[in-house]
Design a protein around this motif. Structure first.
Motif, short mmCIF file in Angstrom:
data_model
loop_
_atom_site.label_atom_id
_atom_site.label_comp_id
_atom_site.label_asym_id
_atom_site.label_seq_id
_atom_site.Cartn_x
_atom_site.Cartn_y
_atom_site.Cartn_z
N ASP A 73 2.78 -40.20 -47.12
CA ASP A 73 3.20 -41.24 -47.86
C ASP A 73 4.19 -40.57 -49.27
O ASP A 73 4.89 -41.32 -49.73
N LEU A 74 3.55 -39.53 -49.55
CA LEU A 74 4.23 -38.86 -50.78
C LEU A 74 5.41 -38.11 -50.39
O LEU A 74 6.14 -37.48 -51.22
N GLY A 75 5.72 -38.03 -49.00
CA GLY A 75 7.00 -37.03 -48.58
C GLY A 75 6.65 -36.08 -47.80
O GLY A 75 7.33 -35.48 -47.36
N ALA A 76 5.58 -35.55 -47.62
CA ALA A 76 5.02 -34.37 -47.02
C ALA A 76 5.44 -34.51 -45.58
O ALA A 76 4.95 -35.80 -45.01
N GLU A 77 5.62 -33.51 -44.81
CA GLU A 77 5.94 -33.44 -43.37
C GLU A 77 4.56 -33.00 -42.74
O GLU A 77 4.09 -31.97 -43.03
N VAL A 78 3.71 -34.29 -42.28
CA VAL A 78 2.59 -33.92 -41.51
C VAL A 78 2.48 -33.61 -40.34
O VAL A 78 3.04 -34.53 -39.39
N VAL A 79 1.94 -32.38 -39.82
CA VAL A 79 2.03 -32.14 -38.21
C VAL A 79 0.67 -32.13 -37.76
O VAL A 79 0.02 -31.24 -38.37
N LYS A 80 0.19 -32.95 -36.92
CA LYS A 80 -1.13 -33.04 -36.35
C LYS A 80 -1.06 -32.00 -35.32
O LYS A 80 -0.40 -32.05 -34.48
N VAL A 81 -1.99 -31.20 -35.45
CA VAL A 81 -2.23 -30.35 -34.38
C VAL A 81 -3.59 -30.59 -33.57
O VAL A 81 -4.63 -30.73 -34.04
N GLU A 82 -3.18 -31.10 -32.36
CA GLU A 82 -4.21 -31.88 -31.55
C GLU A 82 -4.38 -31.26 -30.25
O GLU A 82 -3.60 -30.32 -29.60
N ALA A 83 -5.71 -31.45 -29.88
CA ALA A 83 -6.28 -30.82 -28.42
C ALA A 83 -5.28 -31.49 -27.37
O ALA A 83 -5.04 -32.43 -27.14
N PRO A 84 -4.80 -30.50 -26.39
CA PRO A 84 -4.12 -30.67 -25.17
C PRO A 84 -4.98 -31.79 -24.44
O PRO A 84 -6.11 -31.77 -24.28
N GLY A 85 -4.33 -32.93 -24.23
CA GLY A 85 -4.94 -33.75 -23.02
C GLY A 85 -5.62 -34.98 -23.71
O GLY A 85 -5.62 -35.86 -23.20
N ALA A 86 -6.37 -34.68 -24.90
CA ALA A 86 -7.22 -35.65 -25.37
C ALA A 86 -6.56 -36.06 -26.91
O ALA A 86 -6.30 -37.42 -27.12
N GLY A 87 -6.19 -35.18 -27.69
CA GLY A 87 -5.66 -35.38 -29.15
C GLY A 87 -6.90 -35.96 -30.18
O GLY A 87 -8.04 -35.88 -29.61
N ASP A 88 -6.41 -36.52 -31.24
CA ASP A 88 -7.47 -36.81 -32.06
C ASP A 88 -8.30 -38.02 -31.41
O ASP A 88 -7.61 -39.11 -30.93
N PRO A 89 -9.62 -38.08 -31.49
CA PRO A 89 -10.46 -39.17 -31.05
C PRO A 89 -9.90 -40.46 -31.59
O PRO A 89 -10.23 -41.53 -30.92
N LEU A 90 -9.35 -40.64 -32.77
CA LEU A 90 -8.64 -41.90 -33.42
C LEU A 90 -7.78 -42.59 -32.24
O LEU A 90 -7.44 -43.96 -32.27
N ARG A 91 -7.20 -41.67 -31.41
CA ARG A 91 -6.21 -42.51 -30.61
C ARG A 91 -6.90 -43.28 -29.57
O ARG A 91 -6.35 -44.42 -29.00
N GLY A 92 -8.25 -43.12 -29.28
CA GLY A 92 -8.90 -43.87 -28.35
C GLY A 92 -8.46 -43.45 -26.98
O GLY A 92 -7.49 -42.90 -26.62
N PRO A 93 -9.23 -44.42 -26.04
CA PRO A 93 -9.03 -44.05 -24.24
C PRO A 93 -7.49 -44.14 -24.15
O PRO A 93 -7.13 -43.36 -23.10
N ALA A 94 -6.80 -45.19 -24.63
CA ALA A 94 -5.47 -45.43 -24.20
C ALA A 94 -4.22 -44.76 -24.85
O ALA A 94 -3.34 -45.21 -24.56
N GLY A 95 -4.79 -43.99 -25.64
CA GLY A 95 -3.76 -42.96 -26.26
C GLY A 95 -3.36 -43.51 -27.68
O GLY A 95 -2.65 -42.67 -28.54
N THR A 96 -3.80 -44.67 -27.91
CA THR A 96 -3.33 -45.29 -29.46
C THR A 96 -4.36 -46.31 -29.48
O THR A 96 -5.10 -46.70 -28.65
#
Length: 374
Positions: free
Chosen positions: A28-51
């Motif tokens: 929100d302050l302008g930084a480019e944030v690049v999430k580095v996520e596990a292949p296939g699953a990603g951040d658990p916040l995504r949930g089973p549906a991917g979002t």
């Protein structure tokens, strides 16, 4: 207007809530944030549906690559990404990445200007370092849970420790980036979720004395139910606001009883209860502002609350209402910042672009993908 962190790249290795809050503020302050996520699953916040609503709320406006940092080939790619990054936010067990071969010491050797923020339950050292926990764990250990509850057991129904720790870590990262710009040297930020919760008690040091009295409640500092079954808050804790409250409630005879003893406070509260229940909450809200009568909103109430609406407290991201950024910036010409409403990235959506820019050639990308590294 130009955001203050425009041009800053943050690698977000974190999972779950605290890191999400931290890098959301940085984005929100302008930084480019690049999430580095596990292949296939990603951040658990995504949930089973991917979002999920949490994923949308905390990861809007970010980018995503997939990278298996548990394997040597993945750590080699991470090393190349770190060379061009300004900051890393990590939420792994303290020492885990160092043991794997690429933590802050190794990263600093690659990029001395790098700021590395490690968000963990109990911090990088101490007998509890490495322990896991959740919201009630952190609040309980910190002293904040007992301070907030007049009587235990009590269970907060929303996150407090995680967003507090995320905000503290974001502030530390921004400050460390300013220091690195000045000195050319970054640093390691040890951000403990529990320590951030204890910091909440800085204005109440009596909490650390055994037997110290709690803030408690009084007739002028509590909630009251209204005619429409909604609640209002009252915080008339000073002479001016107490006098205004007494006028509004037709209780001028109590104007000199602000600091009355507990028994009398209970009797005054019972009297006020009988008055508040005669009108709906909105009418009480329209009374003298000096009486400090405020709304007790539930989430949906913010949609029609006049102040929340005027401030733009909620924004629509991909059809989901999420809180706007609490950081409002304005330049000397009156131009205002706004909340980025770009949706969260699809898992790995930016992998090829970002890795190619980091010097990973097409052939290596193909091998990494075939081996499940990306």
């Amino acid at each position: 207007m130009t955001f203050p962190l425009r041009g800053v790249r943050v690698l977000d290795l974190a999972r779950h809530y605290p890191g999400g809050y931290c890098t959301l503020l940085l984005a929100d302050l302008g930084a480019e944030v690049v999430k580095v996520e596990a292949p296939g699953a990603g951040d658990p916040l995504r949930g089973p549906a991917g979002t999920s609503p949490a994923h949308i709320g905390l990861n809007r406006g970010k980018r995503s690559i997939t990278l298996d940092t548990r394997r040597p080939a993945g750590l080699d790619v991470l090393r190349r990404l770190v060379a061009g990054a300004d900051a890393v936010v990590d939420s792994s067990r303290p020492g885990a990445l160092e043991e794997a071969g690429f933590g802050y010491p190794q990263a600093a050797a690659v990029n001395p200007r790098l700021v590395w923020a490690a968000l963990s339950a109990f911090g990088a050292d101490g007998p509890y370092a490495g322990r896991a926990g959740h919201e009630v764990t952190f609040l309980g250990q910190s002293g904040a849970l007992a301070a907030m509850a007049e009587q235990l057991p009590w269970m907060p129904q929303t996150a407090i420790a995680a967003p507090m720790a995320g905000a503290v870590a974001a502030m530390a990262v921004a400050a460390a980036l300013a220091g690195a710009a000045r000195t050319g040297t970054g640093c390691f930020v040890d951000a403990s979720i529990t320590d951030a919760s204890t910091w909440l008690l800085s204005g109440m040091p009596a909490q650390f004395t055994a037997g110290a009295p709690k803030l408690g409640w009084a007739a002028g500092r509590r909630l009251y139910r209204c005619a429409d079954d909604r609640w209002v808050s009252v915080s008339a804790a000073e002479s001016r606001t107490w006098h205004a409250l007494c006028r509004v409630l037709d209780a001028d005879d109590l104007a000199d009883r602000l600091t009355a003893p507990v028994e009398e406070q209970a009797a005054m509260a019972e009297r006020f209860e009988k008055v508040f229940v005669t009108r709906p909450a909105a009418q009480w809200m329209e009374s003298d502002p000096a009486a400090t009568i405020g709304a007790v909103n539930e989430g949906p109430d913010l949609l029609t609350d006049p102040h929340a609406s005027a401030r733009g407290a909620l924004v629509d991201v991909m059809g989901t209402l999420v809180p706007a950024t609490p950081v409002r910036l304005r330049d000397a010409e009156g131009r205002r910042s706004s909340t980025p409403t770009t949706g969260p990235p699809a898992l790995g959506a930016d992998t090829d672009e970002i890795l190619l820019a980091a010097g990973v050639p097409d052939g290596e990308l193909a091998r990494l993908r075939a081996d499940g590294i990306i």
